[in-house]
Design an enzyme around this catalytic site. Sequence first.
Site, mmCIF file in Angstrom:
data_model
loop_
_atom_site.group_PDB
_atom_site.id
_atom_site.type_symbol
_atom_site.label_atom_id
_atom_site.label_comp_id
_atom_site.label_asym_id
_atom_site.label_seq_id
_atom_site.Cartn_x
_atom_site.Cartn_y
_atom_site.Cartn_z
ATOM 1 N N GLU A 160 -79.032 52.705 32.567
ATOM 2 C CA GLU A 160 -80.284 51.998 32.252
ATOM 3 C C GLU A 160 -80.154 50.483 32.140
ATOM 4 O O GLU A 160 -80.561 49.891 31.143
ATOM 5 C CB GLU A 160 -80.888 52.581 30.967
ATOM 6 C CG GLU A 160 -81.114 54.082 31.053
ATOM 7 C CD GLU A 160 -81.753 54.673 29.804
ATOM 8 O OE1 GLU A 160 -81.821 53.989 28.774
ATOM 9 O OE2 GLU A 160 -82.183 55.835 29.865
ATOM 10 N N GLU A 265 -81.039 64.203 34.752
ATOM 11 C CA GLU A 265 -81.543 64.531 33.404
ATOM 12 C C GLU A 265 -82.945 65.105 33.525
ATOM 13 O O GLU A 265 -83.890 64.599 32.931
ATOM 14 C CB GLU A 265 -81.577 63.277 32.513
ATOM 15 C CG GLU A 265 -80.245 62.584 32.395
ATOM 16 C CD GLU A 265 -80.238 61.401 31.427
ATOM 17 O OE1 GLU A 265 -81.206 61.232 30.658
ATOM 18 O OE2 GLU A 265 -79.249 60.647 31.431
HETATM 19 C C1 XIL Z 1 -81.084 61.522 24.485
HETATM 20 C C2 XIL Z 1 -80.590 62.803 23.818
HETATM 21 O O1 XIL Z 1 -81.076 63.900 24.529
HETATM 22 C C3 XIL Z 1 -81.082 62.848 22.392
HETATM 23 O O2 XIL Z 1 -80.511 63.958 21.708
HETATM 24 C C4 XIL Z 1 -80.705 61.562 21.658
HETATM 25 O O3 XIL Z 1 -81.257 61.568 20.366
HETATM 26 C C5 XIL Z 1 -81.211 60.348 22.417
HETATM 27 O O4 XIL Z 1 -80.710 60.383 23.746
HETATM 28 N N1 XIL Z 1 -81.674 58.841 28.783
HETATM 29 C C6 XIL Z 1 -80.338 59.146 28.662
HETATM 30 C C7 XIL Z 1 -79.899 60.155 27.688
HETATM 31 O O5 XIL Z 1 -79.522 58.636 29.449
HETATM 32 O O6 XIL Z 1 -78.637 59.882 27.160
HETATM 33 C C8 XIL Z 1 -80.896 60.338 26.566
HETATM 34 O O7 XIL Z 1 -80.472 61.426 25.766
HETATM 35 C C9 XIL Z 1 -82.278 60.548 27.121
HETATM 36 C C10 XIL Z 1 -82.721 59.366 27.947
#
Ligand code: XIL
Length: 373
Positions: A160, A265
Site C-alpha cells: 500500500e 486478499e
Molecule cells: C487486516 C486484518 O485482516 C485485520 O485482522 C487487522 O486488524 C487489520 O489488517 N490490507 C492488508 C491486510 O494488506 O494486512 C489487512 O489485514 C487488510 C487490508
Amino acid sequence: MKSTKTSLLTLLGLLLLSCSTPQKEEAPSLKKAFQDKFLIGTALNVGHNKGTDSLGIDIIKHHFNAIVAENCMKSMHIQPVEGVFFFDEADHFVQFGEDNNMHITGHTLIWHSQVSDWFFTDDKGEDVSREVMIERMKNHIQALVGRYKGRVHGWDVVNEAILDDGSWRETKFKEIVGDDYIKLAFQFAHEADPDAELYYNDYGMSNEGRRNTVIKMVKELQAEGIRIDGIGMQGHMRLDVPDINEFEKSIEAFAALGVKVMITEMDITVLPFPTDETAEVSLTAEYQEVMNPYTAGLPADVEDAFNKQYIDFFSLFLKHSDKISRVTLWGVTDIDTWRNDWPIKGRTDYSLLFDRNYQAKPVVQQLIDLTKK
Ligand code: XIL
C-alpha cells in the site's frame, strides 16, 4: 477348525458389509477444481496458526493450497520493540504450510499500518535520520526473510505505498528515507533470501491512477535490475465495487510487465459502506444499527448479488488464468472476516466462502462448476 470357520465367516460378513455401505464421495474441493488454473489461497489467523480452530483448519487443508499470514508477520506483531522478536506464531504458520505442502506467502515487510512507533523515532520521540531508518528496515527485513529462508516462497515486500490518484502515500518510510525506500526494501529482501519471490501488494488496483503508478514503479525496479516477481491485487470488494472492466485492464497491464499477477486478499462485503472516497485501512465510522442490517441472516436477493459478484470475478480470473498465479481469500469463515470490524466495528458481515457454521456456502460449488465450463 471351528475357529478358522468362524473367522472366515466374520471376514465374509465384513466384506458384505463394506460392499453394501455406499462409498463416501469425496467432498468437492476448491484447490482440486482449480489445480490447472491457479493456486487457491487463504489467510491464516491466530486460531489456525496455534491449532485451536480445528474446524477452520480442516477447511484449509481440504480447499486451499496456498496460505498467507493475516497478522502475525506484521512488524507491530513480530517486532513490537526494537530487537525484540515474537516469532512463535509465525513459526507455527510456516510449519503448517510446510506440513501441508502449501505455497507460503509472508505478509508484509514494509507497510505504514500495524507498525510500532519505535521504527521511526529515537528515545526522545524525534524522527531518526535516513541512515538509522535504512538500518532498521534492513534489520527488520533480514530478521524475517532470513529466518524463513527457503521456506517462505514469496513476500509482500511493500504494501500500500500508492494512493487512488496514483500519488505516493506520504508514509514515515517515504518521509525519512525518501522515494528510494521501496527499492531498498526489495533489495534487502532479495539479499536475505535470493530464491524468494518478491511482490508489491495494494488495494484499489482497478483505479487508473494507482495502476499507472504501479506500472511505472515496476518498470523502474526492472530497469535497475531489482528483483520483483509479482503484483498483488488485494481484492477487498463490495457488491458493486470494483468496476470489473477496470480490474481486467489492470490484470492485463500488470501481466504485460512480465510479472505474476495475484489476487491476494479477496472478500466481498455485503454491508453498506460509509463512504465512497477511500478503501484505506485507517478508515473508521461510528456504529449505527442501520449500517448493520443482516444480524439475523442474509436476505435471498443480497445472497444472489454476493454469489454473482464472486462468480463474475472468478470467471474473469479463469479467463486470465494464464496471467494469474494465485487467488487468495482473506480468511476462511464469516466468523473470522476482518470486515466484521472494518470500516465499522462490531457488524455481522458475510464476505467469505464459508459460513459461521463452517459450512461451504452454495457459491463454492458454483465456483467449482465454473472450472468445468
Ligand atoms: C487486516 C486484518 O485482516 C485485520 O485482522 C487487522 O486488524 C487489520 O489488517 N490490507 C492488508 C491486510 O494488506 O494486512 C489487512 O489485514 C487488510 C487490508
